[in-house]
Write an enzyme that holds these catalytic residues in place. Structure first.
Site, short mmCIF file in Angstrom:
data_model
loop_
_atom_site.label_atom_id
_atom_site.label_comp_id
_atom_site.label_asym_id
_atom_site.label_seq_id
_atom_site.Cartn_x
_atom_site.Cartn_y
_atom_site.Cartn_z
N HIS A 49 1.16 -1.35 0.09
CA HIS A 49 -0.11 -0.32 -0.16
C HIS A 49 0.76 0.82 -0.08
CE1 HIS A 49 -2.18 3.14 2.57
NE2 HIS A 49 -2.85 2.74 1.18
N HIS A 71 1.79 11.23 -2.26
CA HIS A 71 0.28 10.58 -1.39
C HIS A 71 -0.73 12.28 -1.10
CE1 HIS A 71 -1.45 8.77 2.63
NE2 HIS A 71 -2.62 9.13 1.85
#
EC number: 3.1.4.11
Length: 582
Positions: free
Chosen positions: A128, A174
């Site tokens: 992830h 992110h």
């Protein structure tokens, strides 16, 4: 005494009071040696071969293999450059049993499972936010975690794609956080260079796409140019069934949400994507002085050029997508039961997945028989912690996505699961998870099931801990007092942890204790092993750990290597254990 990551901090030096002993072979080792040598002082290659077949349950062993073991051990222990000795004495035999590369608890050297079934039949080693070096808020984005993951055998990576400030290039970062970005092209090049360094089986690249259509086309061109023939192009019209890992060897497979359609639906088109043209031509954009016919022609010509450009961008990007992905925005039940005739990937955050199993457990299991289910950590795990992976595996979820830069028991379980099947990153799901009963019933991980087997685990002793745990010196009141925790992680009925007594003031602890574990679903069980240092009144110190798939355990007396908190091998630190299935 304080210790971190398997390292002991330095105190006052009283090493002469530690009582360090190298340790003699356990009684079981002596008994085996005496039995197979028929009471003699040396073991021949033929006798060693018989021990490996009968006591260690190894079927593919020849006398020539035993000769090679004897040569290796005697050369190492007696510093012989030429193979002169053709037998093992008791100490040589003991040394062989403690050699984790010659006597490993699982066969980690080769892929042994069927690899010709569809991708949905396998658990897949999944990462992830694979580009983050630390926490989820402000750690640096880099290609280094991608390289580390691939070298460990991870087969599914995630990249979050965003436009740069001038909207003319693509960054990996992110979103909605403060993570310094890395260029997409750098990530792609590193993926190409290291994709198959640990495994020949396919790398699945999952993309979280925040790009405009022209940048999507740019990303597609980058991937085609860098990956070249590594990229797998699916058949037009989409897949009806996933290819197998064997079919996809040395291929990179792209998975993302299909772009919003810019193509007008054509009754003869194979595409099922509908949508409107991206350009909406208005009257005030038409030059004055033109006739209505000229205006109409100009409008049609411009719309045609814009449409052609949009179509090309759409086709370039969408053509790369082998595994279309989606979420449950229209409700969990619809997401799990809708059948569009093809295969797809569904992504659920860990809380939503938990809700799905509570409300629609049967539907989840049936979904994962054909499609891919990816689970990812909740947003509050800002420190890159992880959830319990078994919650996903028990329901057939193939892509249990983890923060690989973290550490802790959940990550140790992930490492343990994918030590199986030669560490290739794909572990075949048990057959009972892929088949339905006569009435359509599926495997229920919460059901009460009969005991299928009993695993006996004997913990003999530790070796190499003085160097493996980076020993310094200790004060007299805090010598190491090691104990070992042994247990099972799996379905609820199989979960249990037990521990040995503590061995006081020694770097080579000796326990010789046996434990029994009754298992209802051994196919999904992991054997957990942890070593701790008793440290009252403070918290006990962690020393080392490992997790091993129960279904792959090799019976007999085995050398078990230990790892640190992050899953890195502790050089020379091993446990001698015995495994036996009843």
């Amino acid at each position: 005494m304080k210790r971190e990551m398997g390292s002991y901090k330095m105190g006052l030096c009283f090493s002469d009071k530690l009582g360090i002993n190298r340790g003699a072979p356990p009684p079981d080792v002596v008994t085996a040696f005496v039995e197979y040598t028929e009471g003699r002082n040396h073991m021949t290659a033929e006798q060693l071969c018989r021990f490996l077949v009968e006591a260690q349950d190894e079927t593919e062993v020849l006398v020539s293999d035993a000769e090679k073991i004897i040569e290796r051990i005697t050369c190492e222990r007696h510093h012989i450059t030429k193979f002169l000795r053709h037998t093992l004495n008791l100490d040589d035999f003991f040394s062989f049993l403690f050699s984790d590369d010659l006597n490993h608890p699982i066969d980690s050297s080769k892929v042994h499972q069927d690899m010709a079934s569809p991708l949905s039949h396998y658990f897949i080693y999944t990462s992830h936010n694979s580009y983050l070096t630390g926490n989820q808020i402000n750690s640096e984005c880099s290609d280094v975690p991608l390289i580390k993951a691939l070298k460990r055998g991870v087969r599914a990576l995630e990249l979050d794609l965003w436009p740069n400030s001038t909207k003319d290039d693509i960054l990996v970062l992110h979103g909605w956080a403060w993570t310094p970005p890395v260029d997409l092209i750098k990530c792609l090049r590193s993926i190409k260079d290291h994709a198959f360094s640990a495994s020949a089986y396919p790398v699945i690249l999952t993309l979280e796409d925040h790009l405009t259509p022209d940048l999507q086309a740019q990303a597609a061109e980058m991937m085609k140019e860098i990956f070249m023939d590594m990229v797998y192009f699916p058949e037009a019209g989409g897949l009806k069934e996933f290819p197998s890992p064997e079919d996809l060897k040395y291929k990179i497979v792209i998975s993302t949400k299909p772009p919003k359609g810019n193509l007008k639906k054509d009754k003869d088109s194979e595409s099922d994507v509908s949508g409107k043209a991206s350009s909406d031509f208005s009257d005030d954009q038409v030059d004055d002085g033109k006739t209505e016919e000229e205006t109409s022609e100009a409008k049609n010509e411009k719309e045609g050029l814009d449409q052609e450009s949009s179509n090309l961008d759409f086709l370039t990007y969408s053509r790369l997508i082998t595994i279309p992905s989606g979420n449950a925005k229209n409700g969990l039940k619809e997401a799990l039961t809708i059948d569009n005739g093809g295969v797809r990937r569904l992504s659920l955050r860990e809380q939503k997945f938990k809700k799905a199993t509570e409300m629609y457990g049967t539907e989840v299991m049936k979904f994962t028989q054909k499609n891919l289910l990816r689970i990812y950590p909740k947003a509050t795990r800002v420190n890159s912690s992880n959830y319990k992976p078994y919650n996903g595996w028990m329901y057939g979820a193939q892509m249990v996505a983890f923060n690989m830069q973290g550490y802790g028991r959940a990550l140790w379980m992930m490492h343990g699961m994918f030590r199986g099947n030669g560490g290739c990153g794909y572990v075949k799901k048990p057959e009972f998870m892929m088949k339905n009963g006569l009435g359509g019933e599926v495997f229920d991980p919460k059901a009460k099931l009969p005991i299928k087997t009993t695993l006996k685990v004997k913990v003999y002793m530790g070796k190499g801990w003085d160097s493996g745990f980076q020993r310094t010196c200790f004060n007299t009141w805090s010598s190491p007092n090691f104990y070992t925790r042994v247990g099972i992680t799996g379905v609820r009925a199989d979960k249990v942890m037990k521990k040995t007594k503590k061995e006081e003031k020694t770097w080579e602890p000796f326990w010789d204790e046996e434990f029994e574990f009754q298992l209802t679903v051994p196919e999904l069980a992991l054997l957990r092993i942890e070593v701790h240092d008793y440290n009252m009144p403070e918290k006990d110190d962690f020393s080392g750990q490992t997790c091993l798939p129960v279904s792959e355990l090799r019976q007999g007396i085995r050398s078990v290597p230990l790892y640190d908190r992050k899953g890195e091998r502790l050089v020379s630190a091993t446990l001698l254990m015995r495994f036996h299935f009843v």
